[in-house]
Design a protein around this motif. Structure first.
Motif, PDB file in Angstrom:
ATOM      1  N   GLY A 111      12.880 -21.207  39.943  1.00 55.21           N
ATOM      2  CA  GLY A 111      13.475 -20.378  38.909  1.00 55.21           C
ATOM      3  C   GLY A 111      12.441 -19.638  38.089  1.00 55.21           C
ATOM      4  O   GLY A 111      12.614 -18.454  37.754  1.00 55.21           O
ATOM      5  N   ALA A 112      11.335 -20.317  37.749  1.00 55.55           N
ATOM      6  CA  ALA A 112      10.291 -19.677  36.954  1.00 55.55           C
ATOM      7  C   ALA A 112       9.619 -18.553  37.731  1.00 55.55           C
ATOM      8  O   ALA A 112       9.340 -17.478  37.184  1.00 55.55           O
ATOM      9  N   ALA A 113       9.351 -18.803  39.030  1.00 54.87           N
ATOM     10  CA  ALA A 113       8.735 -17.766  39.864  1.00 54.87           C
ATOM     11  C   ALA A 113       9.676 -16.577  40.017  1.00 54.87           C
ATOM     12  O   ALA A 113       9.272 -15.412  39.885  1.00 54.87           O
ATOM     13  N   GLY A 114      10.951 -16.890  40.278  1.00 60.44           N
ATOM     14  CA  GLY A 114      11.927 -15.820  40.419  1.00 60.44           C
ATOM     15  C   GLY A 114      12.140 -15.058  39.130  1.00 60.44           C
ATOM     16  O   GLY A 114      12.391 -13.842  39.140  1.00 60.44           O
ATOM     17  N   ALA A 115      12.017 -15.761  38.002  1.00 64.48           N
ATOM     18  CA  ALA A 115      12.224 -15.120  36.705  1.00 64.48           C
ATOM     19  C   ALA A 115      11.222 -13.998  36.483  1.00 64.48           C
ATOM     20  O   ALA A 115      11.577 -12.907  36.015  1.00 64.48           O
ATOM     21  N   GLY A 116       9.948 -14.252  36.811  1.00 68.25           N
ATOM     22  CA  GLY A 116       8.938 -13.217  36.644  1.00 68.25           C
ATOM     23  C   GLY A 116       9.216 -11.999  37.502  1.00 68.25           C
ATOM     24  O   GLY A 116       9.073 -10.854  37.055  1.00 68.25           O
ATOM     25  N   LEU A 117       9.630 -12.237  38.748  1.00 66.03           N
ATOM     26  CA  LEU A 117       9.924 -11.125  39.648  1.00 66.03           C
ATOM     27  C   LEU A 117      11.150 -10.343  39.193  1.00 66.03           C
ATOM     28  O   LEU A 117      11.174  -9.109  39.242  1.00 66.03           O
ATOM     29  N   ILE A 118      12.171 -11.074  38.741  1.00 63.17           N
ATOM     30  CA  ILE A 118      13.400 -10.409  38.286  1.00 63.17           C
ATOM     31  C   ILE A 118      13.128  -9.558  37.058  1.00 63.17           C
ATOM     32  O   ILE A 118      13.544  -8.395  36.969  1.00 63.17           O
ATOM     33  N   VAL A 119      12.410 -10.137  36.083  1.00 61.94           N
ATOM     34  CA  VAL A 119      12.118  -9.387  34.865  1.00 61.94           C
ATOM     35  C   VAL A 119      11.230  -8.189  35.166  1.00 61.94           C
ATOM     36  O   VAL A 119      11.424  -7.090  34.626  1.00 61.94           O
ATOM     37  N   GLY A 120      10.225  -8.373  36.042  1.00 57.33           N
ATOM     38  CA  GLY A 120       9.330  -7.271  36.381  1.00 57.33           C
ATOM     39  C   GLY A 120      10.033  -6.145  37.121  1.00 57.33           C
ATOM     40  O   GLY A 120       9.637  -4.980  37.027  1.00 57.33           O
ATOM     41  N   THR A 121      11.096  -6.477  37.860  1.00 60.77           N
ATOM     42  CA  THR A 121      11.786  -5.469  38.670  1.00 60.77           C
ATOM     43  C   THR A 121      13.041  -4.918  38.001  1.00 60.77           C
ATOM     44  O   THR A 121      13.257  -3.695  37.952  1.00 60.77           O
ATOM     45  N   TRP A 122      13.878  -5.821  37.471  1.00 55.78           N
ATOM     46  CA  TRP A 122      15.176  -5.390  36.933  1.00 55.78           C
ATOM     47  C   TRP A 122      15.342  -5.623  35.441  1.00 55.78           C
ATOM     48  O   TRP A 122      16.270  -5.081  34.838  1.00 55.78           O
ATOM     49  N   GLY A 123      14.501  -6.460  34.856  1.00 56.89           N
ATOM     50  CA  GLY A 123      14.587  -6.653  33.417  1.00 56.89           C
ATOM     51  C   GLY A 123      15.132  -8.005  32.995  1.00 56.89           C
ATOM     52  O   GLY A 123      15.674  -8.779  33.808  1.00 56.89           O
ATOM     53  N   TYR A 124      14.980  -8.291  31.721  1.00 57.14           N
ATOM     54  CA  TYR A 124      15.347  -9.580  31.134  1.00 57.14           C
ATOM     55  C   TYR A 124      16.853  -9.817  31.175  1.00 57.14           C
ATOM     56  O   TYR A 124      17.306 -10.950  31.360  1.00 57.14           O
ATOM     57  N   ALA A 125      17.653  -8.767  31.001  1.00 57.52           N
ATOM     58  CA  ALA A 125      19.111  -8.924  31.016  1.00 57.52           C
ATOM     59  C   ALA A 125      19.596  -9.421  32.380  1.00 57.52           C
ATOM     60  O   ALA A 125      20.473 -10.291  32.462  1.00 57.52           O
ATOM     61  N   THR A 126      19.025  -8.871  33.451  1.00 55.93           N
ATOM     62  CA  THR A 126      19.413  -9.297  34.799  1.00 55.93           C
ATOM     63  C   THR A 126      19.077 -10.764  35.036  1.00 55.93           C
ATOM     64  O   THR A 126      19.820 -11.491  35.705  1.00 55.93           O
ATOM     65  N   LEU A 127      17.942 -11.195  34.489  1.00 58.05           N
ATOM     66  CA  LEU A 127      17.568 -12.610  34.604  1.00 58.05           C
ATOM     67  C   LEU A 127      18.653 -13.499  34.012  1.00 58.05           C
ATOM     68  O   LEU A 127      19.014 -14.531  34.589  1.00 58.05           O
ATOM     69  N   ASN A 128      19.189 -13.116  32.871  1.00 61.63           N
ATOM     70  CA  ASN A 128      20.221 -13.919  32.220  1.00 61.63           C
ATOM     71  C   ASN A 128      21.530 -13.911  33.007  1.00 61.63           C
ATOM     72  O   ASN A 128      22.265 -14.901  32.987  1.00 61.63           O
ATOM     73  N   VAL A 129      21.821 -12.820  33.698  1.00 60.31           N
ATOM     74  CA  VAL A 129      23.014 -12.789  34.556  1.00 60.31           C
ATOM     75  C   VAL A 129      22.869 -13.810  35.686  1.00 60.31           C
ATOM     76  O   VAL A 129      23.788 -14.580  35.979  1.00 60.31           O
ATOM     77  N   ALA A 130      21.687 -13.814  36.321  1.00 63.26           N
ATOM     78  CA  ALA A 130      21.441 -14.779  37.401  1.00 63.26           C
ATOM     79  C   ALA A 130      21.523 -16.212  36.887  1.00 63.26           C
ATOM     80  O   ALA A 130      22.097 -17.094  37.538  1.00 63.26           O
ATOM     81  N   ALA A 131      20.969 -16.447  35.700  1.00 66.66           N
ATOM     82  CA  ALA A 131      21.025 -17.790  35.107  1.00 66.66           C
ATOM     83  C   ALA A 131      22.459 -18.193  34.799  1.00 66.66           C
ATOM     84  O   ALA A 131      22.813 -19.377  34.877  1.00 66.66           O
ATOM     85  N   GLY A 132      23.296 -17.226  34.474  1.00 67.64           N
ATOM     86  CA  GLY A 132      24.693 -17.519  34.175  1.00 67.64           C
ATOM     87  C   GLY A 132      25.430 -18.098  35.374  1.00 67.64           C
ATOM     88  O   GLY A 132      26.278 -18.996  35.225  1.00 67.64           O
TER      89      GLY A 132
END
Length: 418
Positions: free
Chosen positions: A375-396
């Motif tokens: 999750g932590a590794a994916g979080a960096g990639l998600i935020v770097g590519t799509w942003g912090y909001a998208t990370l929270n959608v995936a976490a949801g």
């Protein structure tokens, strides 16, 4: 109740809890500062945020692997040597992280973060030591007191980020290494507390009380642990619930300092928001323990899942930089994690035999750590590519999956309490 050696079990349980509380206060400070600044130090060394989450991934993976290794030590030798060793290795890792800042070495930072994960492993395993001598209907409460004890150090630690960094920078150190100096001190003190005070060992005494033959060497292989967990549906649910909730928490939390930093927030603001998050994680744990003992483990896991969903909605809608929505979201992120962690840990302990508990608990933390590392590794990639909001959608989606586990748990025929 007294043992054959004349030990008062109730008195020893109280001493064990006090020892764990003291050690957690020191250890919590050490763990929290590394979590708060690892991504910032990585970004400074690399000059980019694309791989800033990798040191946190290394720390989580280190915690996962060490958790199982410590559990194997505790299975044969008791809680004391395993917990002390975990914090000692964590202190060494913090020192290596400091060196990485001086040398601007990303490789050293990864090595230090991996070793620093040992402190996290010991910090997490400490909660199970509280259950060794606890009555079955008070296990969650005992466990939650140790989780709660992290509040003191964990809240104080992030608020010392700015002062510690300014102090070390005034001495010629590079930016973001000062907090790791604090981490090394906190982990060292926790190791000393365990070495000095965790006597007699609660796990070894619990085996005496249960008349477990000390000549029988417990089976600590991964294959045996898998069989134990797979044959007990509620143990399976407990492991999955901890893993999912922890992954949600870690993936969002680890990228929040960058989200704040990119919006212009300084270390003091970042430290405050992380402190609020940590208050949610630990401060209300005793209430969670009481609720889990009185109302059942499964209802509390369901409540935690709902709170996690609310948290990622608020965090995902928050703009970069400091905001009320982000602060509240991070608080709820910690609170939802607390519900799931306390209830699931108690459910896991309830569901497996005494002789298998240390290795099953360690294997659970191994699985949790691996999931969180992903999750932590994916979080960096998600935020770097799509942003912090998208990370929270995936976490949801992961938070919702935690709640769905209850449907499976309620159909199981495990004798463990729900």
């Amino acid at each position: 109740m007294t043992t054959e050696a004349g030990l008062d079990v109730a008195k020893l349980q109280r001493r064990t809890i006090v020892t764990l509380v003291i050690a957690q206060a020191f250890g919590g400070a050490g763990v929290s500062v590394g979590i708060s600044v690892a991504t910032l130090l990585a970004e400074r060394i690399l000059g980019s945020s694309d791989l800033a989450g990798v040191p946190q991934t290394a720390q989580v993976l280190g915690s996962a692997v060490v958790a199982f290794l410590l559990a194997r030590i505790m299975t044969t030798r008791g809680r004391r040597p395993g917990l002390a060793l975990g914090f000692a290795l964590g202190a060494v890792g913090a020192v290596v992280c400091v060196l990485s800042g001086f040398l601007s070495s990303f490789v050293l930072l990864l090595l230090g973060a991996t070793l620093f994960g040992s402190a996290t492993a010991a910090n997490n395993q400490s909660r199970y030591a509280a259950t060794d001598l606890a009555a079955p209907n008070k296990r969650a409460t005992a466990l939650s007191l140790v989780v709660w004890a992290s509040t003191v150090g964990a809240v104080l630690g992030p608020n010392l980020l700015g002062p510690a960094d300014r102090l070390t920078m005034s001495m010629g150190a590079p930016e973001f290494v000062g907090p790791f100096v604090l981490g090394a001190i906190g982990a060292t003190l926790a190791a000393i507390v365990f070495l000095v005070r965790l006597r007699p060992d609660p796990l070894l005494v619990a085996r005496q009380v249960a008349s477990v033959d000390p000549r029988i060497r417990p089976n600590s292989s991964i294959r045996h642990v898998y069989r134990v967990v797979a044959s007990r549906p509620r143990a399976t649910v407990a492991v999955l619930a901890i893993a999912l909730a922890h992954t949600v928490m870690v993936s969002v939390m680890v990228m929040t300092p960058l989200h704040l930093h990119h919006g212009g927030a300084g270390l003091e603001v970042i430290g405050f928001v992380i402190s609020v998050h940590i208050v949610g994680m630990f401060a209300f744990a005793p209430l969670m323990g009481i609720a889990a003992d009185r109302l059942g483990r499964l209802p509390l896991i369901g409540l935690g899942s709902a709170i996690l969903l609310a948290s990622v909605v608020l965090s995902g809608l928050a703009p970069a930089g400091p905001s009320v929505g982000l602060t509240v979201g991070l608080f709820l992120l910690g609170l939802g994690w607390s519900c799931c962690m306390v209830a699931s840990s108690a459910l896991l302990t309830d569901s497996v035999p005494l002789e298998d508990r240390p290795t099953v608990q360690g294997a659970s933390d191994l699985a949790v750590g691996c999931a969180a590392a992903f999750g932590a590794a994916g979080a960096g990639l998600i935020v770097g590519t799509w942003g912090y909001a998208t990370l929270n959608v995936a976490a949801g989606f992961l938070a919702a999956a935690t709640g769905l586990l209850l449907l499976f748990a309620r159909r199981s025929s495990d004798p463990s309490r729900s």
